[in-house]
Design a protein around this motif. Structure first.
Motif, PDB file in Angstrom:
ATOM      1  N   HIS A 149      -1.623  -2.651  11.551  1.00  0.00           N
ATOM      2  CA  HIS A 149      -1.717  -2.941  10.117  1.00  0.00           C
ATOM      3  C   HIS A 149      -3.147  -3.245   9.677  1.00  0.00           C
ATOM      4  CE1 HIS A 149      -0.266  -4.306   6.173  1.00  0.00           C
ATOM      5  NE2 HIS A 149      -1.247  -5.188   6.251  1.00  0.00           N
ATOM      6  N   THR A 177       8.264  -5.992  12.544  1.00  0.00           N
ATOM      7  CA  THR A 177       8.546  -5.807  11.109  1.00  0.00           C
ATOM      8  C   THR A 177       9.930  -6.354  10.756  1.00  0.00           C
ATOM      9  OG1 THR A 177       9.242  -3.550  11.590  1.00  0.00           O
ATOM     10  CG2 THR A 177       7.008  -3.852  10.772  1.00  0.00           C
TER      11      THR A 177
ATOM     12  N   TYR B  15       4.202   3.303   8.352  1.00  0.00           N
ATOM     13  CA  TYR B  15       2.860   3.329   8.952  1.00  0.00           C
ATOM     14  C   TYR B  15       2.419   4.747   9.336  1.00  0.00           C
ATOM     15  CZ  TYR B  15       2.436  -1.691   8.906  1.00  0.00           C
ATOM     16  OH  TYR B  15       2.311  -2.988   8.480  1.00  0.00           O
ATOM     17  N   LYS B  44       7.510  -2.254   2.500  1.00  0.00           N
ATOM     18  CA  LYS B  44       6.308  -1.963   1.696  1.00  0.00           C
ATOM     19  C   LYS B  44       5.792  -3.235   1.028  1.00  0.00           C
ATOM     20  CE  LYS B  44       7.099   2.933   0.827  1.00  0.00           C
ATOM     21  NZ  LYS B  44       7.559   3.949  -0.135  1.00  0.00           N
ATOM     22  N   GLN B  47       3.906  -5.091   3.642  1.00  0.00           N
ATOM     23  CA  GLN B  47       2.595  -4.452   3.870  1.00  0.00           C
ATOM     24  C   GLN B  47       1.605  -4.872   2.801  1.00  0.00           C
ATOM     25  OE1 GLN B  47       3.942  -0.293   4.101  1.00  0.00           O
ATOM     26  NE2 GLN B  47       2.911  -0.185   6.084  1.00  0.00           N
ATOM     27  N   GLN B  48       2.096  -4.905   1.575  1.00  0.00           N
ATOM     28  CA  GLN B  48       1.203  -5.267   0.466  1.00  0.00           C
ATOM     29  C   GLN B  48       0.807  -6.738   0.569  1.00  0.00           C
ATOM     30  OE1 GLN B  48       2.810  -4.292  -3.341  1.00  0.00           O
ATOM     31  NE2 GLN B  48       0.880  -4.678  -4.389  1.00  0.00           N
ATOM     32  N   SER B  52      -5.197  -6.642   3.617  1.00  0.00           N
ATOM     33  CA  SER B  52      -6.067  -5.962   4.573  1.00  0.00           C
ATOM     34  C   SER B  52      -7.062  -6.963   5.130  1.00  0.00           C
ATOM     35  CB  SER B  52      -6.799  -4.811   3.883  1.00  0.00           C
ATOM     36  OG  SER B  52      -7.521  -5.322   2.799  1.00  0.00           O
TER      37      SER B  52
END
Lengths: 189, 315
Positions: A149, A177, B15, B44, B47-48, B52
């Protein structure tokens, strides 16, 4: 591996300090970034960074150019991450590393007058939950999630770094996950 | 294909780890399976939310490099590698190097010379020639521990051997904080002890107005600790102790170093308070405050820098 790097490694293997220093500087920013992503704590990240390069320092004379130096190095990074115990985990065993404000070498901000906006507060709250959820993963799951990630490694590359089958890495990603999903579901609802 | 298999593919889709055929098959399933669609949406969102990774700050990188140097120095075994002897020591702050080397020499001198070999050895300076003894090592009172023995000549066929060893002994010191020996030992403890509790106690002892005749090494050790110790409490006490010393350019630079580089906002605030007094006000201080007023990441420090500058202009 470029010739320049090969020469650097050979020089470092002979005990040339500046060559070792140059090698460290070529890779240490990326190692630190990975360590921060994995530990989510700057002090812990510095511990990981230091342990990685001390292991590199010790093991470099045995490096035989059978793989790329970067692969060899990141394997060490992964191994250090897998065995890393955070300062929070170790804290209960320590009694002396406490300053007179009750802090333990960890950055803190005594000023609370720069209040974030509502949006920032919400984002910060969600980030806190995500961090807590990541800390609930096993070291293997966390390493795979961090590398995929945050660092953008492909699962095939992660399998090489972890020295295991790609299928195993897929399972770690799936279980990671799944755990994150279950743990964070109440936050998003 | 079973539903469970599609579930396992969902993170791989998120991914981008599925090949085209697998993507097509999974998308066919998603079109008819609300549970898997919800699963993908949740993923999702995660992930958001996970965001990062940013680049580590330059300050953090420099700290990590500095601590690595210290770590390597501590871990190194001299006979196996000689890399640290060739290490670029110019990285280090010169004052720290001086203190570190001094501390090392003094430790060796105190440990071996003062406590073990009370009588000057005869003959070659580097070789201790023993006399016949009836029990124990000739230079080993009972409270000395011997370690790291290395044989130079282990062949006893001619009746003699030669080796080196390290001897340590506990010592009790009672004396004035102005005594040079007391100051030497505390300076060494401040810069050389691995245990942060020991460093903290040493710097606390040195932070006293009873210190009338501070040794230059004490001052140097305090500056080193202020700039380089990883423990907040040690750095804070070192800063307080340095305020008892006559101001000079080196102390000013150490305070400005803290203001520019210390990751702890409380330390940077303490540095501003230290440079705020009349005697510390000079163009360099004002320049750094002007810079901090605009660039520091901490809002209070920016405010404080501005306030001190305004005070300076009014006087």
């Amino acid at each position: 591996m470029d010739l320049d790097e090969r020469e650097l490694i050979l020089e470092a293997q002979k005990g040339d300090g500046p060559a070792f220093e140059e090698l460290v500087h070529r890779y240490d920013r990326k190692v630190l970034k990975l360590a921060v992503s994995y530990t989510n704590d700057e002090e812990d990240a510095k511990d990981v960074y230091q342990e990685v390069f001390i292991r590199v320092f010790r093991a470099l004379p045995g490096f035989r150019f059978e793989s790329r130096f970067s692969t060899w190095l990141y394997r060490i990074v992964v191994n250090v991450c897998l065995s890393h115990k955070s300062r929070a985990q170790n804290r209960e065993h320590e009694s002396l590393d406490v300053d007179d404000d009750g802090h333990e070498g960890r950055s803190f901000d005594p000023v609370s007058n720069d209040l974030p906006s509502d949006q920032k507060a919400l984002s910060s709250e969600i980030s806190r939950h995500v961090r807590a959820a990541l800390e609930g993963l096993s070291p293997q799951q966390r390493v795979v999630f961090t590398l995929r990630h945050y660092e953008g490694y492909k699962l095939k590359e992660i399998a090489i770094l972890m020295n295991c089958a790609e299928g195993t890495v897929k399972k770690y990603l799936f279980t990671a996950t799944e755990r994150l999903r279950h743990r964070l579901r109440p936050v998003f609802q | 294909m079973r539903h469970q298999k599609f579930k396992e593919w969902i993170p791989l889709l998120a991914y981008d780890e599925l090949d085209e055929d697998q993507k097509y098959t999974l998308n066919q399933h998603l079109a008819v399976c609300p549970e898997c669609r919800e699963h993908l949406e949740e993923l999702k969102e995660i992930q958001q939310a996970a965001g990062s990774a940013g680049e580590p700050s330059e300050t953090l990188l420099q700290q990590a490099r500095r601590e690595l140097r210290t770590g390597l120095r501590q871990k190194q075994q001299p006979p196996q590698h000689n890399w640290l002897a060739d290490w670029n020591w110019s990285w280090l702050v010169p004052s720290f190097r001086t203190v570190a080397v001094g501390a090392l020499c003094l430790t060796a001198g105190l440990g071996v010379g003062h406590f073990v070999y009370r009588q000057p050895p005869a003959g070659d300076d580097n070789i201790i020639t023993t006399r016949p003894v009836t029990s124990g090592l000739p230079a080993s009172p009972g409270n000395i521990s011997v370690g790291n023995i290395r044989f130079i000549d282990a062949d006893a066929s001619d009746g003699n051997v030669e080796f080196t060893y390290e001897a340590t002994a506990p010592m009790r010191v009672r004396g004035s904080v102005n005594d040079p020996l007391v100051q030497d030992v505390l300076s060494q403890a401040l810069t050389g002890a691995q245990n942060p509790g020991v460093r903290l106690r040493a710097v606390s002892v040195l932070n006293t107005d009873q210190l009338k005749q501070p040794d230059a090494d004490v001052r140097q050790a305090l500056i080193t600790a202020l700039k380089m110790d990883e423990n907040n409490g040690v750095r804070k006490q070192a800063l307080a102790a340095l305020q008892n010393f006559p101001f000079d350019i080196e102390i000013r630079d150490a305070l400005l170093f803290v203001l520019n580089n210390d990751p702890n906002p409380a330390m940077r605030i303490a540095a501003i308070d230290a440079v705020r007094t009349e005697r510390y006000r000079d163009p360099e201080v004002l320049r750094v405050l002007e810079e901090k007023m605009h660039t520091d990441g901490n809002e209070y420090i920016r405010y404080r820098s501005r306030a001190v500058l305004q005070e300076a202009k009014q006087q």
